[in-house]
Design a protein around this motif. Structure first.
Motif, mmCIF file in Angstrom:
data_model
loop_
_atom_site.group_PDB
_atom_site.id
_atom_site.type_symbol
_atom_site.label_atom_id
_atom_site.label_comp_id
_atom_site.label_asym_id
_atom_site.label_seq_id
_atom_site.Cartn_x
_atom_site.Cartn_y
_atom_site.Cartn_z
ATOM 1 N N HIS A 11 -7.543 9.317 1.444
ATOM 2 C CA HIS A 11 -7.261 8.383 2.539
ATOM 3 C C HIS A 11 -8.081 8.714 3.782
ATOM 4 N N SER A 59 -7.654 3.525 -4.366
ATOM 5 C CA SER A 59 -7.922 3.816 -2.957
ATOM 6 C C SER A 59 -8.743 5.090 -2.868
ATOM 7 N N PHE A 88 -9.646 -2.432 -4.346
ATOM 8 C CA PHE A 88 -9.683 -1.137 -3.682
ATOM 9 C C PHE A 88 -9.066 -1.289 -2.294
ATOM 10 N N TRP A 89 -8.149 -0.368 -1.966
ATOM 11 C CA TRP A 89 -7.532 -0.376 -0.648
ATOM 12 C C TRP A 89 -8.336 0.508 0.292
ATOM 13 N N LEU A 90 -8.834 -0.086 1.382
ATOM 14 C CA LEU A 90 -9.530 0.688 2.404
ATOM 15 C C LEU A 90 -8.498 1.439 3.239
ATOM 16 N N PRO A 91 -8.565 2.769 3.312
ATOM 17 C CA PRO A 91 -7.627 3.492 4.175
ATOM 18 C C PRO A 91 -7.664 2.945 5.598
ATOM 19 N N CYS A 95 -7.325 0.058 6.453
ATOM 20 C CA CYS A 95 -8.111 -1.195 6.445
ATOM 21 C C CYS A 95 -9.413 -1.024 7.227
ATOM 22 N N SER A 118 -1.264 -0.679 -4.237
ATOM 23 C CA SER A 118 -2.215 0.430 -4.304
ATOM 24 C C SER A 118 -1.422 1.726 -4.325
ATOM 25 N N HIS A 175 0.847 -1.196 0.000
ATOM 26 C CA HIS A 175 0.000 0.000 0.000
ATOM 27 C C HIS A 175 0.882 1.245 0.000
ATOM 28 N N HIS A 232 1.234 5.096 0.023
ATOM 29 C CA HIS A 232 0.426 6.277 0.362
ATOM 30 C C HIS A 232 1.256 7.333 1.070
ATOM 31 N N PHE A 291 -11.756 -6.025 -1.838
ATOM 32 C CA PHE A 291 -11.015 -5.144 -0.932
ATOM 33 C C PHE A 291 -10.423 -6.017 0.169
ATOM 34 N N THR A 328 -2.382 5.689 -3.687
ATOM 35 C CA THR A 328 -3.462 6.593 -3.328
ATOM 36 C C THR A 328 -3.454 7.805 -4.257
#
Length: 523
Positions: free
Chosen positions: A150, A146, A186-189, A191, A60, A10, A12, A209, A62
């Motif tokens: 975020h 994402s 899709f990356w959940l901020p 998680c 991912s 991830h 970001h 996700f 962002t």
């Protein structure tokens, strides 16, 4: 085939860009991540492709990070930063000329930063995303989307459904603009998940996700295959769960590989050891990390031994072999239950290289060794779902990968004050968007776009996290207040039909993210 392993990185950073200043301290976060993580990870993947080593990796990116990678001002400042590093290490070569070990390390850093500059400027034309795109086209790297800035989606969803929806759909749109396709994952901020969000993912045409383990384990009904198979949510998108054993081995500085005494010590840096006048433009009058570190972790005391690159390389190779054996054993044991499991291992990309200097080398060694595995193979969640489309339906539980698995980090006494202001801004944004859905002239469109930008930037999870962690707390507080202040001033002018176009232009110049933003998602 006994099973699968999905490595997910991830990438970001919060949007930090200050054109109003010639130099700005927090822009170093971006420079450090590019130098120590993104370029080394790109080089690692290119080495593997050039050597025809088969691998699958998911990353991912962002939208905030992508905006900085695409920004011409930050690219120019990054090249200037590299030039300052090269000049500093040249001075270090001279200073350490009578100390063979330190001279070797100074030579290493000089060559490293010079090679980074060659790659970034000459080979990659200052465009890292284009290189990642090329890797994506080879089929080895899956890139996923994402949220816009975020934001912690469960908190935003509770404030107003439009707030979470806008974060997801704008994040999706940025991905489409950058990569020319709809994202599958899709990356959940953080998680961070709460029931109901899967409906937004379905609207965005997201297929999967990642959750923390307890998000799936405490789902309803309980997952029959624990965390070793995805589950479809009632709205459709699949939830994969993070494997805690795999994460602990790589993530934990205390229990995991990064704490090995042979590895480079992160906190011992010449930026704090040497005279300010010697550091030159890298320091610009303040003590900070330079990226030039001569010591290894050694032990828990303050006395540190000099870094031995050969010993660190050996440690990375040894840990890669150990990680491979652990995954082999894990997959073998789970597959005895009668299905082909998938072990999902998500990490912050900045762990590899920035926090753990040898991390990219560890990854490369592991991937090379895993290429010949019979018990499992590397995959991506999208590839796994395509091969295993039939899965159980489960409603996951609210969860994050934050401390203790819930939202306490972002809902703390240190940062709770921000949420009433954010909620008021969301309500005002939605009301303004509804008012102008049917008819909108050019200036109204610009104002609504800028209102959305300021709101989105104020919602970034990074600010609440930094306030709680008490690192860069003043900056995080100021960023939140500045975006909310610009939002409020612009909104008040908008309602009064008295737009100050000079102020609007200034906001657009400062916060120039999301040029194609759709404010109608707030309706």
């Amino acid at each position: 085939m006994a099973g699968y392993l999905a490595l997910i990185l991830h990438a970001h950073l919060p949007f930090v860009r200050h054109p109003e200043h010639e130099h700005f301290l927090e822009e170093d976060w971006f420079f450090e991540a590019v130098t120590e993580s993104y370029i080394p990870l790109l080089r690692m993947m290119q080495h593997l492709v050039d050597a025809s080593v088969p691998f699958k990796l998911t990353m991912s990116f962002t939208p905030t990070l992508c905006a900085m990678l695409e920004d011409q001002l930050l690219r120019e400042r990054y090249v200037r930063h590299l030039d300052a590093l090269i000049a500093l290490t040249a001075r270090e070569q001279s200073r350490n000329r009578k100390h063979s070990h330190l001279r070797d390390l100074a030579d290493f850093y000089f060559e490293l930063f010079s090679e980074h500059r060659r790659l970034f400027v000459d080979e990659w034309k200052c465009d890292l995303l284009s290189v990642f795109r090329e890797l994506r086209e080879t089929g080895t790297l899956e890139i996923i989307a994402s949220a816009a800035t975020h934001g912690v989606l469960p908190i935003l969803q509770q404030q107003a459904s439009q707030a979470a929806r806008a974060q997801v759909l704008i994040g999706r749109d940025v991905y489409v603009d950058l990569f020319g396709a709809t994202p599958t994952g899709f990356w959940l901020p953080e998680c961070a998940y709460a029931p109901g969000l899967e409906a937004v993912f379905h609207e965005a045409n997201i297929r999967w996700f990642v959750l923390d383990a307890h998000g799936l384990l405490f789902g309803k009904p309980r997952p029959r295959r624990s965390i070793y198979a995805p589950c479809y949510t009632p709205a459709g998108p699949a939830a994969f769960a993070r494997d805690p054993d795999t994460s602990r081995q790589v993530w934990s500085a205390r229990e995991g590989y990064p704490g090995d005494p042979a590895y480079r010590e992160f906190y011992r840096d010449i930026g704090f050891d040497l005279p300010m006048e010697h550091l030159g433009p890298i320091a610009r009058g303040s003590r900070k990390f330079s990226g030039v570190k001569y010591h290894r972790i050694t032990g828990r005391g303050n006395e540190k031994q000099l870094y031995d690159r050969a010993a660190a390389e050996n440690a990375a190779a040894k840990h890669a072999s150990h990680f491979l054996e652990q995954r082999r054993q894990q997959v073998r044991e789970i597959s005895e239950l009668g299905f082909n499991p998938i072990v999902v291992a998500p990490f912050d990309a900045e762990l590899f290289g920035h926090w753990w200097f040898e991390g990219p080398r560890f990854l490369e060694q592991f991937i090379r060794q895993a290429a010949g595995e019979r018990d499992f193979r590397l995959t991506t969640p999208s590839e796994y779902l395509a091969a295993h489309p039939t899965q159980q339906i489960v409603e996951p539980a609210a969860s994050t990968w934050g401390e203790n698995g819930h939202l306490a980090v972002w809902l703390d006494q240190s940062n709770a004050w921000i949420y009433s202001h954010l909620q008021m801004a969301v309500q005002r944004m939605s009301a303004a968007a509804r008012t102008h859905t049917q008819s909108c002239d050019a200036i109204t469109d610009r104002v609504l776009k800028q209102l959305a930008r300021e709101l989105l930037l104020a919602q970034a999870s990074d600010w609440a996290f930094l306030m709680k962690a008490n690192t860069a707390r003043e900056y995080a507080t100021k960023r939140t207040m500045d975006h909310l202040a610009r939002f409020t001033r612009l909104h008040d002018q908008f309602v009064a039909n008295a737009i100050d176009e000079e102020f609007l232009r200034d906001c657009e110049w400062r916060d120039n993210i999301f040029p194609n933003l759709s404010w109608r998602y707030y309706v």
